[in-house]
Design a protein around this motif. Structure first.
Motif: not given
Length: 628
Positions: A3-7, A21-28, A44-47, A49-53
């Motif tokens: 799932l995508y973290p909320f903006v 940008l870094i989400a509160d689940d530890g994902t950059l 990864g914020l834009l995809d 699977k393909k965007g990278g994280y």
């Protein structure tokens, strides 16, 4: 990453040349290098699977509660994980890159356990050039190197000298790497990723990271210490100031609109633009906020950048562009990234910005207003800069009465936008004031004539008698929140009946529980499909307009209500959706500079609170004696 973290769950870190940008689940899930407007390394914020994280989070815990906060006075981000077995933290920051453009950027992800024991898992999956370029992975004992045709990134391992090497197991995982680390109370580990390095990965001791941390912390606190703000909303204002600074490209002083691209103004919609550029409008308005807080050097550096753009326009005998890259170039061709699905499947994902070719006449008012304000603060332009400005104003005298695309960059054709005329009046008014103040060469008679003509035209054609309001463009009855600025720029008195009736009309049509829409797209087609949320900058403009119009109590209520719509970190995107979510690119400079200006206005117009009650010294002595 299903799932995508909320903006709004993201925090922003940066080094004054790029940001992450870094989400509160530890994902950059967003990072571009070597500049804000460079291709992404993690998107990864834009995809997802393909965007990278690049994720660091607890592994194997049945229950995880998370918190995220900034170290006070800094953009150092702390993501805290609380489990029954222990409490751990991921501390993210970027050491400041300095004023010289560089390909070398460092991002530190430090892991520590403050109670109990915790196992962390790290997954680093870069995808270069928006996921379009292949890359190779080279594994080393103390990290890895990722090489693409255009950029390389090195991951260095962080651990104590007495920490067993096998406590952190690093292994290749497809096109990335993963690692597991079991840490006990007081232990520290982590990784430093670095772009543009020619050195192989090395073991980095926590002491070295601690030095980077302290230098970064001290830089930001020293900078923020230069603020002269002592008003009621210090926490919100200072966080907004830090955000504006993070969005400034230090080598040139240019301020970008936002660090992201492609985030939607409507989930599933098509209004997905690239905001990693410098708009004359946004950056010029930032001068008000910067000077209002006492940050004279930041205003000076931007004005130097602006004067360079004015000089280029004068040399070409052409108008200003309204949008530039941070280095002043104008190569902004728009492109759809069809291979990316977009945030929550909001497509297309766009990079570049076709609006760069639009005619937007209001930018001259914002630019001249910033120059004139800076002049009153002792930042006077050079003689040559003034001569270039004269050419700009002379061009405006010839062209102000042309249809344009307006402040909101509509793609439905040019119109006679009232706001464009308003800010053309501002440009001439401020130029006349500068010329009269310093006695410098200028065709003041011509400028005055044109200023008067614009004023009369707005009053005769921009005001709709049936609506009893100033309208978006001539010949329409559509309202536009951009016109909330009419009193603040000095065009009309805030108690003028024409303005008071305009404000009431805006109250009725564009305001929803204190939040303000820019305009009604269904009433004024803008050439784009879909709808959008309320525009945060317009909400803060509304607060200012209320205060200036004598409705100070309403302004205070609306301002403090708007503060509740910020994220957990005090950040704002471009818009706020129907259920309070942040929409559009994030965080948005427009929103934060408008917050600062609204706070400054309210502090000026609201009487100072009574002095706090002070306990007499003799009473303190008596109380202490009773304790003994």
């Amino acid at each position: 990453m299903e799932l995508y973290p909320f903006v709004e769950s993201h925090g922003l870190i940066g080094d004054l040349q790029t940001a992450a940008l870094i989400a509160d689940d530890g994902t950059l899930d967003w990072f571009c290098a070597p500049r804000f407007d460079s291709p992404s390394v993690f998107a990864g914020l834009l995809d997802h699977k393909k965007g990278g994280y690049f994720r660091i989070a607890p592994h194997g815990a049945d229950y995880v509660r998370k918190e995220q906060l900034y170290l006070p006075g800094t953009p150092i981000l702390i993501t805290r994980f609380l489990t029954p077995a222990g409490v751990g933290e991921v501390i993210d920051f970027m050491p400041v890159a300095g004023d010289t453009a560089t390909d070398r950027h460092r991002l530190v992800r430090l892991i520590s356990v403050v109670r109990g024991t915790m196992q962390f898992r790290m997954d680093c999956q870069p995808r270069f050039n928006y996921g379009r370029d292949p890359h190779e992975v080279e594994m080393y004992a103390d990290g890895a190197v990722f090489r693409s045709p255009t950029l390389s990134m090195t991951a260095h391992r962080v651990r104590h000298a007495d920490q067993p090497p096998d406590d952190v197991a690093i292994e290749r995982d497809g096109d990335g790497v993963r690692a597991f680390a079991t840490l006990r109370e007081g232990a520290t580990s982590g990784v430093l990723v670095e772009t543009g390095s020619t050195e192989p990965p090395r073991l980095i001791r926590p002491a070295e990271i601690r030095s980077m941390y302290e230098q970064t912390r001290d830089f930001w606190r020293d900078w923020l210490g230069g603020s002269c703000y002592v008003g009621r909303w210090r926490e919100a204002v200072e966080r907004s100031a830090l955000t504006l600074k993070l969005l400034t490209y230090a080598p040139t002083g240019a301020l970008i609109a936002a660090p992201t691209a492609g985030l939607p103004e409507q989930i599933g919609g098509t209004r997905n633009w690239d905001y990693r550029y410098t708009w004359i409008r946004d950056a010029s308005w930032s001068v008000y906020a910067l000077l209002g807080l006492g940050f004279t050097e930041e205003a000076r550096r931007y004005l130097r950048w602006l004067n360079d753009r004015i000089s280029e326009a004068a040399d070409r005998a052409a108008p200003l562009h309204h949008m530039y890259r941070v280095d002043g170039s104008t190569a902004l061709d728009e492109e759809d990234l069809d291979h990316l699905e977009g945030y929550l499947r909001s497509r297309p994902v766009r990079i570049g910005n076709a609006a760069a070719d639009q005619l937007q006449l209001d930018i001259y008012g914002e630019a001249l207003s910033a120059i004139q304000l800076a002049d009153t603060h002792g930042l006077r332009s050079s003689y040559q800069a003034w001569l270039n400005t004269v050419k700009l104003i002379d061009w405006l005298c010839e062209h102000w009465d042309r249809p344009d695309q307006g402040i909101w960059e509509t793609r439905g054709g040019r119109r006679d936008f009232t706001f464009g005329r308003l800010m053309s009046w501002v440009a001439l008014d401020r130029a006349i004031r500068l010329a009269q103040r310093h006695g410098v060469p200028a065709d003041i008679d011509r400028w005055t004539t044109e200023r008067t003509t614009i004023y009369r035209q707005i009053m005769n054609r921009g005001y709709h008698p049936g609506r009893r309001a100033f309208v978006q463009h001539y010949g329409s009855d559509v309202l536009d929140a951009a016109l909330l600025s009419m009193p603040s720029v000095g065009f009309i008195a805030p108690d003028d009946p024409m303005w008071q009736s305009t404000l009431r009309a805006l109250d009725h049509e564009l305001v929803s529980d204190s939040l303000v829409y820019r305009y009604n797209p269904s009433a004024s087609p803008d050439g784009l499909r879909g709808s959008e949320g309320t525009f945060s900058m317009c909400t803060f403009w509304y607060v200012e307009a209320l205060a200036r119009s004598g409705r100070v109590d309403d302004a205070l209520i609306n301002f403090e209500k708007m503060l509740t719509y910020s994220t957990h970190l005090g950040l704002y995107g471009e818009e706020i959706g129907p259920t309070g979510e942040q929409l559009g690119n994030f965080p948005q400079a427009f929103s934060h500079l408008a917050l600062i200006n609204a706070a400054l206005t309210l502090d000026q117009l609201i009487p100072a609170p009574p002095a706090p009650c002070r306990v007499p010294p003799d009473l303190l002595v008596e109380r202490d004696s009773l304790r003994r």
